[in-house]
Design a protein around this motif. Structure first.
Motif, PDB file in Angstrom:
ATOM      1  N   LEU A   1       0.838  -1.197   0.000  1.00 44.64           N
ATOM      2  CA  LEU A   1       0.000   0.000   0.000  1.00 44.64           C
ATOM      3  C   LEU A   1       0.877   1.253   0.000  1.00 44.64           C
ATOM      4  N   LEU A   2       0.552   2.206  -0.861  1.00 47.32           N
ATOM      5  CA  LEU A   2       1.261   3.485  -0.899  1.00 47.32           C
ATOM      6  C   LEU A   2       0.872   4.302   0.326  1.00 47.32           C
ATOM      7  N   GLU A   3       1.847   4.545   1.222  1.00 49.53           N
ATOM      8  CA  GLU A   3       1.560   5.237   2.468  1.00 49.53           C
ATOM      9  C   GLU A   3       2.447   6.451   2.720  1.00 49.53           C
ATOM     10  N   ASN A   4       3.679   6.470   2.214  1.00 48.33           N
ATOM     11  CA  ASN A   4       4.591   7.552   2.570  1.00 48.33           C
ATOM     12  C   ASN A   4       5.623   7.780   1.471  1.00 48.33           C
ATOM     13  N   SER A   5       6.526   8.724   1.743  1.00 53.99           N
ATOM     14  CA  SER A   5       7.549   9.091   0.762  1.00 53.99           C
ATOM     15  C   SER A   5       8.503   7.941   0.458  1.00 53.99           C
TER      16      SER A   5
END
Length: 452
Positions: free
Chosen positions: A344-348
């Motif tokens: 899952l795309l969550e942060n930098s």
């Protein structure tokens, strides 16, 4: 990295410097951010026209994109960015910190206006994704409207100025010119250019343009808005849009039709009920994806046809990274359960890992990954597991890969359950896109002047 602006970027930079207010209606991936940063740097430190600059952006963009873009280029690397994010104590600390740029998420605009009131200090404001101010009733619009007289320069950035209809333009243009071109009120704007379409006595549900109104609106705003499309300026590999039609098993089709007909789908531990057209549409989209929330907010799984088709696409990709857009939380949970490699795309850090091709399958919601993220280095395959009615989210999400710097032909797979509302969503998105393209073409900058 040394910045060598394209001809259209140089034109945009000059317009920002020369005009106190400008709308940059540039396609996604055409470098709106670096063009704006270049102009801001000149206005701050060469022309001394402004002293304090505020950038309003979607949360993920405010967290990552502007600081990352500033650090990327040689001529902007010296600029200090203060992120006005997080708890109130941190926001207060951030606005008190000396900086060249102050970046805030749009949800906190109302707080910022309330914090400063009449002592508003920002003489230049950049609104990244101006279309997020398309509602005249939204608190963020009303708050910014209060301090508009204190703002010396304003730049609005967007690739989708009218994602649903030209009604959406009035609040955005008001922030640019204070109502000079399209009128001081939304009511006056509607009365002048629109007429009631769908209505129930005195309640108007939708509006349609009066004859010649579209041309008149375009003419009114053409001097303050610059519109350029990537296909006219960038030699991008042609994108392939691939509708993947998925037949549903007979028992699933029967359940779908029952839900559509009766607004009710009974289960042993909780019924799925739809009491309005909007709720029904939402439930049918869920059902087409394979699961649906019941009245107790529990998830009822109906089928796995989209999961199976996604598996086929992954196999055909032969190890190439895939960006998957999901719609509902139960979609996310089911995808993660089915595909252990999904992240899952969550942060930098996730963005960095994806761009280094270290994530084979990246999951993102279009609302959180729809603006400003540069993901084109990590892959060129997109899968829409669940579709969205929003043209803006759809276009912005696709532009995470289909943008400047992409070296491969982007393939966008749309998982469409046959005989369901999925097919209607595809038609609506295509229909809205036609109107959007008409707007962008109508206010396209007179580029011939650049060459003279």
């Amino acid at each position: 990295m040394k910045f060598k602006p394209h001809l259209y970027q140089d034109f945009a930079i000059r317009r920002i410097i020369e005009q106190p207010a400008v709308g940059l209606f540039l396609d996604m991936g055409m470098g709106k951010t670096v063009s704006t940063l270049t102009a801001v740097a000149d206005l701050l430190h060469d022309y001394f026209e402004v002293s304090k600059v505020l950038v309003i952006a979607p949360l993920r963009v405010a967290e990552d994109t502007w600081s990352r873009e500033t650090e990327k280029w040689d001529h902007t690397r010296y600029m200090k960015v203060s992120k006005v994010l997080g708890p109130e104590s941190k926001r207060i600390q951030a606005v008190m910190t000396p900086a060249d740029l102050y970046v805030i998420n749009r949800e906190n605009v109302e707080w910022l206006v309330g914090y400063y009131k009449s002592k508003w200090p920002f003489d230049m404001v950049v609104i990244d994704e101006l279309s997020s101010f398309k509602s005249s009733k939204a608190k963020r619009f009303r708050a910014l409207k209060k301090v508009r007289p204190f703002i010396k320069r304003l730049v609005g950035l967007t690739g989708t100025p009218a994602p649903n209809s030209l009604i959406d333009l009035w609040p955005q243009l008001y922030l640019l010119d204070g109502g000079e071109r399209l009128g001081k009120t939304i009511t006056g704007y509607r009365d002048r250019y629109f007429q009631p379409d769908q209505r129930n006595r005195h309640i108007v549900y939708s509006w349609r343009l009066r004859p010649e109104a579209e041309k008149a609106i375009h003419s009114k705003i053409s001097d303050i808005c610059i519109s350029m499309q990537a296909k006219d300026w960038l030699d991008l590999p042609e994108r392939i849009d691939n509708p993947v039609r998925i037949p549903l098993p007979a028992p699933v089709r029967q359940k779908y039709k029952q839900m559509e007909r009766d607004l009710l789908l009974p289960f042993t531990d909780g019924d799925v009920v739809a009491d309005t057209a909007a709720v029904l549409s939402n439930k049918l989209l869920q059902l087409a994806n394979g699961a649906v929330y019941d009245e107790n907010k529990a998830v009822q799984e109906i089928h796995q046809e989209k999961l199976k088709k996604l598996e086929d696409i992954i196999d055909a990709a032969n190890g190439k990274p895939i960006l998957v857009f999901y719609t509902y939380q139960h979609d996310l949970a089911r995808i993660q359960k089915h595909f252990k490699q999904a992240k899952l795309l969550e942060n930098s850090q996730d963005i960095a890992d994806w761009n280094k091709s270290e994530i084979p399958m990246l999951l993102a919601h279009p609302a959180s990954a729809g603006h400003g993220l540069n993901l084109q280095a990590g892959g060129h395959i997109i899968v829409w597991f669940g579709l969205t009615w929003s043209l803006e989210l759809y276009q912005q999400a696709n532009a995470r890969l289909d943008r400047q710097g992409q070296e491969h032909r982007v393939i966008v797979h749309h998982l469409v359950a046959e005989g369901t509302v999925d097919e209607d969503v595809m038609k609506v998105l295509e229909g809205k896109a036609i109107g959007q393209d008409a707007l962008l073409a109508a206010v396209k900058a007179r580029i011939e002047k650049i060459n003279t």
